[in-house]
Design a protein around this motif. Structure first.
Motif, short mmCIF file in Angstrom:
data_model
loop_
_atom_site.label_atom_id
_atom_site.label_comp_id
_atom_site.label_asym_id
_atom_site.label_seq_id
_atom_site.Cartn_x
_atom_site.Cartn_y
_atom_site.Cartn_z
N ASN A 369 0.83 -1.21 0.00
CA ASN A 369 0.00 0.00 0.00
C ASN A 369 0.86 1.26 0.00
N ASP A 370 1.91 1.23 -0.81
CA ASP A 370 2.89 2.32 -0.85
C ASP A 370 3.60 2.26 -2.20
N LYS A 371 4.57 3.14 -2.39
CA LYS A 371 5.34 3.12 -3.62
C LYS A 371 6.25 1.89 -3.68
N VAL A 372 6.38 1.33 -4.88
CA VAL A 372 7.13 0.08 -5.07
C VAL A 372 7.97 0.19 -6.33
N ILE A 373 9.21 -0.32 -6.27
CA ILE A 373 10.05 -0.45 -7.46
C ILE A 373 10.11 -1.93 -7.85
N LYS A 392 -5.31 -3.66 -13.54
CA LYS A 392 -5.68 -3.83 -12.14
C LYS A 392 -5.87 -2.49 -11.42
N GLY A 393 -5.74 -1.39 -12.15
CA GLY A 393 -5.99 -0.08 -11.55
C GLY A 393 -4.80 0.51 -10.83
N ILE A 394 -3.59 0.05 -11.14
CA ILE A 394 -2.37 0.54 -10.47
C ILE A 394 -1.55 1.36 -11.46
N LEU A 414 7.67 11.70 -12.06
CA LEU A 414 6.33 11.12 -12.15
C LEU A 414 6.13 10.06 -11.06
N PHE A 415 7.15 9.23 -10.86
CA PHE A 415 7.07 8.19 -9.84
C PHE A 415 6.92 8.81 -8.45
N LYS A 416 7.68 9.84 -8.20
CA LYS A 416 7.64 10.47 -6.87
C LYS A 416 6.31 11.17 -6.62
N GLU A 417 5.77 11.82 -7.64
CA GLU A 417 4.61 12.68 -7.42
C GLU A 417 3.28 12.04 -7.76
N GLN A 418 3.27 11.02 -8.67
CA GLN A 418 1.98 10.51 -9.14
C GLN A 418 1.86 8.99 -9.11
#
Length: 512
Positions: A369-373, A392-394, A414-418
């Motif tokens: 439930n957070d940012k993932v690489i 899947k809506g991600i 983009l990854f950091k902000e959206q």
């Protein structure tokens, strides 16, 4: 506004007066002031660092100052800076360069780095160290600039190589020096031929696959320090993944290498939470995998171990990556039965509706439930994963070596902000700092454990405020079991010679 600059002629009147009349030629007061300035700037002893006094925009950490001091005082300016990822090897190299510039021992410097890091080096040297570095461009008059940052790929090629050889550079700094591990490559031969008064090799991973990589790296700095190849091999009973007398070898290595670990810096670090997660193929996926393994008995095109291993690894990644490679190889098949067998596999591949590994990724992302690489080795898999997560809506963004610097920076923002997920190929394992993220999925396992360390180091570095969670995915009863075994063997060699490595494969024995 146009500014007109004219040369002053006022000095002429004073000069003529002194010639024609008994005017004073000097001022004792001015002389004493000049004398005091020169005296203040004199460095009266060689021990200790002076550079920190001249860095108003930078407060180096203790381990960085100690590393620079060790390089200058004990290693005579020839060293491997091998701190763990994220501890500031660039800062240490900048301190060494600044120190030599202040002391007048260096006037011309060449920094070699991957193309994606050239501008980053220029910015850091100018802003943090007040060193007037420029990025090299084709047709630059190289002799007119003192501090140049150039990409490795450019430097090794004509005519740039010859231009560099013609200059008297005092120091060479080579970032991501593990790219020199193969002594048969053009870049290795180029660096070997440089006249190196001072030289710094920066890499967190001086051994990636076998112990001989370290031998060749050290031979660039100090030829003969470990003997020649035959002597080294004999003295340490060295093979790729084993050696004897490792205590003695480590002592020799430490004469030319500075390595700081996170736990040695006195900084409070967040933890690594590593899981190696076993995954089961579906019945249909297993059938295709087994058909791929049998290819070696069907066609000589697939009898080579590399081709077969590639297909098995790709099958553990995605049907898209597998199908691309298999379709290309099909063109080399001659016999009708060979073509028929390959077509049968392609048909079954395209009929697959489930990717078991991708489903596990979805589960991990939901739990985080957070940012993932996510790190994958294949661009086809990268594109598939973006499509799959979108369905899947991600939200996700891609990151790979085909992107230029502006696009890389844009994707990072983009990854950091959206976006919630960044899907990166191996190019994402170097040169970007993503401390705002603390979940890393190794979707595809590399043969090289140091690539895992590089990936994790993108987030587990200075500035990370959370525990970092690492998920290593491995499909059971496939080639990924063999990869895990070999990764552990290689980690053992690294730790024998270089030192302990932070967790990258914890719980392997328990879960696979």
């Amino acid at each position: 506004m146009i500014m007109i600059i004219e040369r002053s002629s006022e000095w002429e009147e004073g000069f003529i007066n002194r010639l024609e009349n008994p005017e004073k030629w000097d001022s004792w007061t001015l002389y004493k002031m000049s004398y005091e300035i020169v005296k203040t700037n004199l460095i009266t002893e060689f021990s200790g660092l002076q550079s920190a006094k001249y860095l108003p925009n930078l407060t180096p950490l203790t381990h960085q100052l100690e590393a620079a001091k060790t390089v200058i005082e004990r290693m005579n300016g020839k060293a491997i800076l091998a701190d763990e990822v994220g501890l500031g090897k660039t800062i240490e190299a900048g301190l060494v360069l600044k120190e030599y510039l202040i002391r007048g021992l260096v006037k011309k410097a060449l920094i070699l780095a991957p193309a994606s890091l050239v501008n980053q080096w220029v910015e850091e040297l100018n802003q943090k160290f007040h060193i007037p570095a420029i990025p090299y461009k084709k047709n630059y008059p190289i002799d007119r600039y003192d501090i140049i940052v150039m990409s490795m790929d450019t430097a090794k090629k004509s005519p740039h190589r010859e231009l560099i050889y013609a200059q008297n550079f005092d120091i060479f700094i080579i970032d991501e020096a593990h790219k020199l591990k193969n002594h048969k490559t053009q870049i290795y031969e180029f660096v070997q031929s440089l006249k190196k008064k001072f030289c710094l090799l920066l890499t967190a991973t001086p051994i990636q696959n076998d112990v001989f990589e370290l031998f060749y790296l050290i031979s660039l700095l100090k030829p003969g320090h470990l003997g020649n190849y035959e002597t080294f091999q004999s003295a340490f009973s060295a093979s790729k993944h084993d050696l004897e007398h490792d205590d003695y070898l480590r002592a020799l290595v430490n004469q030319v290498m500075v390595r700081n670990r996170r736990e040695d810096t006195g900084i409070e670090w967040t933890n690594r939470r590593v899981q190696t997660i076993p995954i089961q193929f579906t019945k249909e996926e297993r059938e295709v995998y087994d058909l791929l393994v049998e290819l070696k008995n069907v066609s000589s095109v697939f009898s080579g171990s590399f081709a077969l291993i590639t297909l098995q690894k790709e099958m553990c990644s995605s049907k898209e990556a597998t199908c691309l490679t298999l379709t290309k190889m099909r063109e080399d098949c001659v016999a009708p039965d060979e073509v028929e067998y390959v077509d049968r596999i392609i048909e079954k591949l395209m009929a697959l509706e489930i990717n078991s590994k991708a489903e596990k990724v979805l589960e991990i992302i939901a739990q985080a439930n957070d940012k993932v690489i996510i790190f994958t080795e294949y661009r086809a898999t990268q594109i598939y994963l973006q499509w799959y997560l979108h369905v899947k809506g991600i939200t996700s963004v891609l990151f790979n070596g085909k992107f230029n610097k502006n696009k890389r920076d844009y994707m990072k923002r983009l990854f950091k902000e959206q976006a919630q997920v960044l899907i990166a190929t191996e190019a994402g394992g170097e040169g970007i700092n993503l401390q705002f993220c603390h979940h890393v999925i190794n979707y595809d396992l590399p043969w090289n454990p140091m690539k895992l360390e590089q990936r994790i180091g993108r987030v587990h570095r200075l500035g990370q405020e959370h525990d970092v969670h690492i998920y290593n995915l491995a499909i059971e009863n496939t080639i990924e079991n063999n990869i895990l075994e070999l990764l552990n063997t290689k980690i053992g060699v690294f730790e024998k010679v270089v030192g302990d490595l932070d967790d990258i494969l914890t719980n392997y024995k328990k879960t696979i």
